[in-house]
Design a protein around this motif. Structure first.
Motif, short mmCIF file in Angstrom:
data_model
loop_
_atom_site.label_atom_id
_atom_site.label_comp_id
_atom_site.label_asym_id
_atom_site.label_seq_id
_atom_site.Cartn_x
_atom_site.Cartn_y
_atom_site.Cartn_z
N ASP A 1 20.81 51.73 41.14
CA ASP A 1 20.43 50.40 42.22
C ASP A 1 21.24 48.95 42.42
O ASP A 1 22.43 48.78 42.74
CB ASP A 1 18.93 49.94 42.13
CG ASP A 1 18.25 50.85 43.53
OD1 ASP A 1 18.57 52.10 43.71
OD2 ASP A 1 16.92 51.19 43.87
N PHE B 1 16.51 42.74 43.29
CA PHE B 1 15.55 44.63 43.01
C PHE B 1 14.60 44.36 42.61
O PHE B 1 13.90 43.51 42.13
CB PHE B 1 16.72 45.19 42.32
CG PHE B 1 16.27 45.73 41.67
CD1 PHE B 1 16.01 47.11 41.39
CD2 PHE B 1 15.23 46.08 39.89
CE1 PHE B 1 15.58 49.24 41.54
CE2 PHE B 1 14.42 47.43 39.97
CZ PHE B 1 15.31 48.49 40.34
N THR C 1 15.77 40.01 40.17
CA THR C 1 14.73 41.46 39.94
C THR C 1 13.44 40.94 39.81
O THR C 1 12.96 39.75 39.22
CB THR C 1 15.70 42.24 38.58
OG1 THR C 1 15.65 41.57 37.45
CG2 THR C 1 17.03 42.18 38.74
#
Length: 170
Positions: free
Chosen positions: A112, A130, A153
């Motif tokens: 990803d 993410f 993230t």
């Protein structure tokens, strides 16, 4: 957030909205499927994020190689839909791109991150996000060097009715 992240919206405003939206996804059922979580995240983001006039939240928008220079299906994009009368290219008006993964492994997160890095580079999204659903692991240390400062993230989990949101800025 790195000063290199620039968009029509300030990255910090997007990230505040993202943290609040993640924390509001508080039903245990949402942590069972990526699609269910994605739907509720869209609802919660829509309540909180203040977008520029032409910008929208859009889910699972297929990027076509012939039009976009890559063919990746990001989970959520925040952008101004391309209009050739307003935009110089399909990279104009892009704000943020979001990838979601349910209980990601390190290799899934790495894949990803590669997708996010490609979208940051080719389509000039200034911000990649993410979200690891069902885990407090963010895998922020696995973000490629070329994308550091542009990818944030999150690990989001629920236990005993309480949502935990962990953020890593790269």
């Amino acid at each position: 957030m790195s000063s290199s992240v620039r968009s029509p919206m300030h990255a910090d405003a997007i990230l505040v909205s993202m943290r609040e939206a993640l924390a509001a996804c508080a039903h245990p059922r949402l942590f069972e499927t990526e699609r269910g979580f994605q739907g509720q995240l869209m609802v919660e983001l829509s309540k909180r994020i203040h977008l520029p006039e032409q910008a929208i939240l859009e889910q699972e928008y297929q990027k076509r190689l012939s039009s976009h220079g890559l063919n990746i299906r990001p989970d959520i994009v925040i952008h101004e839909p391309y209009d050739r009368t307003k935009h110089s290219s399909r990279a104009s008006g892009n704000i943020a791109v979001i990838e979601l993964k349910l209980n990601a492994s390190a290799s899934e997160a790495t894949a990803d991150f590669a997708n996010l890095a490609a979208m940051l580079k080719v389509l000039r999204y200034p911000l990649g996000i993410f979200v690891n659903i069902g885990s407090t692991e963010t895998y922020g240390t696995l973000v490629p060097e070329s994308a550091k400062g542009h990818i944030v993230t999150y690990g989001v989990s629920i236990a005993k009715g309480k949502v935990s949101v962990v953020e890593t800025r790269t």
